[in-house]
Design an enzyme around this catalytic site. Structure first.
Site, mmCIF file in Angstrom:
data_model
loop_
_atom_site.group_PDB
_atom_site.id
_atom_site.type_symbol
_atom_site.label_atom_id
_atom_site.label_comp_id
_atom_site.label_asym_id
_atom_site.label_seq_id
_atom_site.Cartn_x
_atom_site.Cartn_y
_atom_site.Cartn_z
ATOM 1 N N GLY A 259 0.780 -1.231 0.000
ATOM 2 C CA GLY A 259 0.000 0.000 0.000
ATOM 3 C C GLY A 259 0.807 1.274 0.000
ATOM 4 N N HIS A 260 2.133 1.175 -0.025
ATOM 5 C CA HIS A 260 2.990 2.382 0.072
ATOM 6 C C HIS A 260 4.038 2.359 -1.030
ATOM 7 C CE1 HIS A 260 5.697 5.390 1.957
ATOM 8 N NE2 HIS A 260 4.610 5.787 2.561
ATOM 9 N N PHE A 261 3.847 2.663 -2.150
ATOM 10 C CA PHE A 261 2.620 3.034 -2.839
ATOM 11 C C PHE A 261 2.426 2.060 -3.979
ATOM 12 C CE2 PHE A 261 4.304 6.960 -0.993
ATOM 13 C CZ PHE A 261 3.204 7.428 -0.294
#
EC number: 4.2.1.59
Length: 148
Positions: free
Chosen positions: A54-56
Site C-alpha cells: 500500500g505504500h505506494f
C-alpha cells in the site's frame, strides 16, 4: 599495531537480542560495533516487504517511519551489547528530533544503518542515526530509546 577485525552479528543472534520478528525485524546483520559508542548494520530491502502493498501501489517506497524504526532497532542491539544484557529486556522508542528524509529507499536497495551514542543516563539513551543507500543519506535523525 594490527587492525581489529569487524565484530559481525548475524541474524540468528540479533533475534536473541531483539523481540521483533517478521515483518517487523528491520536489521539483517550488524557489520561492526564498539560498545557504548557506535554500531553499523544493514537492512536489505526486498520487493516483498509487506508495506509495499500500500505504500505506494506501482511506486513502492519504504515508509520513513520504518527507516526510523530500523535505526532504533540498531541502537537496541548496541545497548544490549554495551550493557551485556540478555534477551527479554525491552528498549522503547522514546523520541525523535530533527528527522530528515533526503532520498527514497526502494526495493533492491541495501540500507546501511549507522547509530552513534550521544549520551546515556538513567536508562535513556540519546543517539544519532543515519541511514544511507550507496553512500547517499536517506534519513538522519536524533533519537531516544528508554530501557524497561
Amino acid at each position: 599495531m594490527s587492525e581489529q577485525q569487524p565484530r559481525v552479528i548475524e541474524s540468528k543472534e540479533i533475534m536473541t537480542l531483539l523481540p521483533h520478528r517478521y515483518p517487523f525485524l528491520l536489521v539483517d546483520r550488524v557489520l561492526d560495533f564498539k560498545e557504548g559508542e557506535w554500531l553499523k548494520a544493514i537492512k536489505n530491502i526486498s520487493v516483498n516487504e509487506p508495506c509495499f502493498t500500500g505504500h505506494f501501489p506501482g511506486e513502492p517506497i519504504l515508509p520513513g517511519v520504518l527507516i526510523l524504526e530500523a535505526l532504533a532497532q540498531a541502537m537496541g542491539i548496541l545497548a544490549f551489547k554495551t550493557l551485556e544484557l540478555k534477551g527479554g529486556e525491552l528498549f522503547y522508542f522514546a523520541g525523535i528530533d530533527e528527522a530528515r528524509f533526503k532520498r527514497p529507499v526502494l526495493p533492491g536497495d541495501q540500507m546501511e544503518l549507522n547509530v552513534q551514542v550521544i549520551k546515556e543516563r538513567r536508562g535513556i539513551t540519546a543517539f544519532t542515526g543515519v541511514a544511507t543507500v550507496n553512500g547517499e543519506i536517506a534519513c538522519e535523525a536524533k533519537l531516544m530509546c528508554a530501557r524497561r
